[in-house]
Design a protein around this motif. Structure first.
Motif, short mmCIF file in Angstrom:
data_model
loop_
_atom_site.label_atom_id
_atom_site.label_comp_id
_atom_site.label_asym_id
_atom_site.label_seq_id
_atom_site.Cartn_x
_atom_site.Cartn_y
_atom_site.Cartn_z
N ASN A 180 32.98 46.97 8.60
CA ASN A 180 32.15 47.91 9.24
C ASN A 180 31.38 47.15 10.17
OD1 ASN A 180 30.96 50.51 9.48
ND2 ASN A 180 28.99 49.74 8.46
N LEU A 181 30.64 46.17 10.10
CA LEU A 181 29.95 45.61 10.93
C LEU A 181 30.47 44.85 12.13
CD1 LEU A 181 27.33 43.63 8.75
CD2 LEU A 181 26.76 45.18 10.86
N PHE A 182 31.97 44.36 12.21
CA PHE A 182 32.48 43.65 13.00
C PHE A 182 33.98 44.43 13.80
CE2 PHE A 182 30.03 40.78 10.82
CZ PHE A 182 29.32 39.87 11.92
N SER A 183 33.99 45.78 13.36
CA SER A 183 35.09 46.37 13.62
C SER A 183 35.38 46.41 15.16
CB SER A 183 34.76 47.83 13.13
OG SER A 183 33.92 48.57 13.81
N THR A 184 34.53 46.84 16.18
CA THR A 184 34.35 46.98 17.32
C THR A 184 34.71 45.41 18.08
OG1 THR A 184 32.60 48.46 17.63
CG2 THR A 184 33.31 47.39 19.63
N GLN A 185 34.27 44.34 17.68
CA GLN A 185 34.66 43.00 18.04
C GLN A 185 36.23 42.61 17.60
OE1 GLN A 185 31.95 43.78 16.28
NE2 GLN A 185 30.20 43.39 18.00
N THR A 186 36.63 42.84 16.14
CA THR A 186 37.67 42.67 15.79
C THR A 186 38.75 43.72 16.74
OG1 THR A 186 36.83 42.21 13.54
CG2 THR A 186 39.21 42.45 13.84
N GLN A 187 38.59 44.63 16.89
CA GLN A 187 39.58 45.40 17.82
C GLN A 187 39.63 44.89 19.04
OE1 GLN A 187 41.38 47.74 16.34
NE2 GLN A 187 42.35 47.72 18.19
N THR A 188 38.42 44.55 19.71
CA THR A 188 38.55 44.04 20.99
C THR A 188 39.41 42.75 21.26
OG1 THR A 188 36.45 44.95 21.61
CG2 THR A 188 37.42 43.05 23.14
N TYR A 189 39.41 41.65 19.91
CA TYR A 189 40.05 40.72 19.87
C TYR A 189 41.59 40.98 19.60
CZ TYR A 189 41.78 36.39 18.10
OH TYR A 189 42.72 35.29 17.86
#
Length: 159
Positions: A114-123
């Protein structure tokens, strides 16, 4: 915000290493608040809250450095003075980095998702379709052009 009263630019220049711990504090509070209050958008809100917590210190630092520009006319002395501000900004950044990495490692996987979903998706979007060492230049190009796109947005919104 109460966190802005912890330090000021003059204290930070005297002891720049303390900014490492302040960076950890700011980002940890941002993570906890975003997870608690803005659960569905926590991955973006934690970054937003971290930036908002840092803004008063950054603003007052820029004002102080501008005053130094007007008072100090020797280039070497001015660069040394600006170097102190740069040093504690670097410690602040390293505090953010260590804190986010520690939270990523030690939180349960559901919270991390939940906390790092946007960052992981960008990566993942940057690395889609790239495998092996033969495509290293392609990966470098994708990362470079993604960062160039971010730079253009920063320049555009700075106006």
């Amino acid at each position: 915000m109460v966190l802005e009263w912890i330090t000021n630019p003059i204290k930070a220049e005297k002891r720049p290493y303390t900014m490492f711990f302040i960076g950890i504090l700011y980002s940890s509070v941002a993570i906890l608040l975003s997870q608690w209050i803005f659960y569905s958008e926590a991955s973006l809100v934690m970054i937003f809250l971290t930036v908002i917590a840092s803004m008063p210190l950054m603003y007052s630092t820029i004002k102080l450095e501008e005053k130094k520009d007007k008072l100090i006319h020797k280039e070497i002395v001015l660069l040394k003075e600006h170097g102190r501000a740069l040093a504690y900004f670097m410690y602040l950044f390293f505090g953010f980095t260590v804190s986010f990495a520690a939270w990523y490692v030690f939180l349960p996987s559901a919270s991390v998702q939940n906390l790092f979903s946007t960052q992981t998706q960008t990566y993942l979007n940057i690395n889609t379709g790239i495998t092996g060492n033969a495509a290293m230049l392609g990966l470098l190009g994708k990362i470079f052009f993604n960062n160039l796109k971010v730079l253009m947005f920063c320049v555009l919104f700075s106006f």
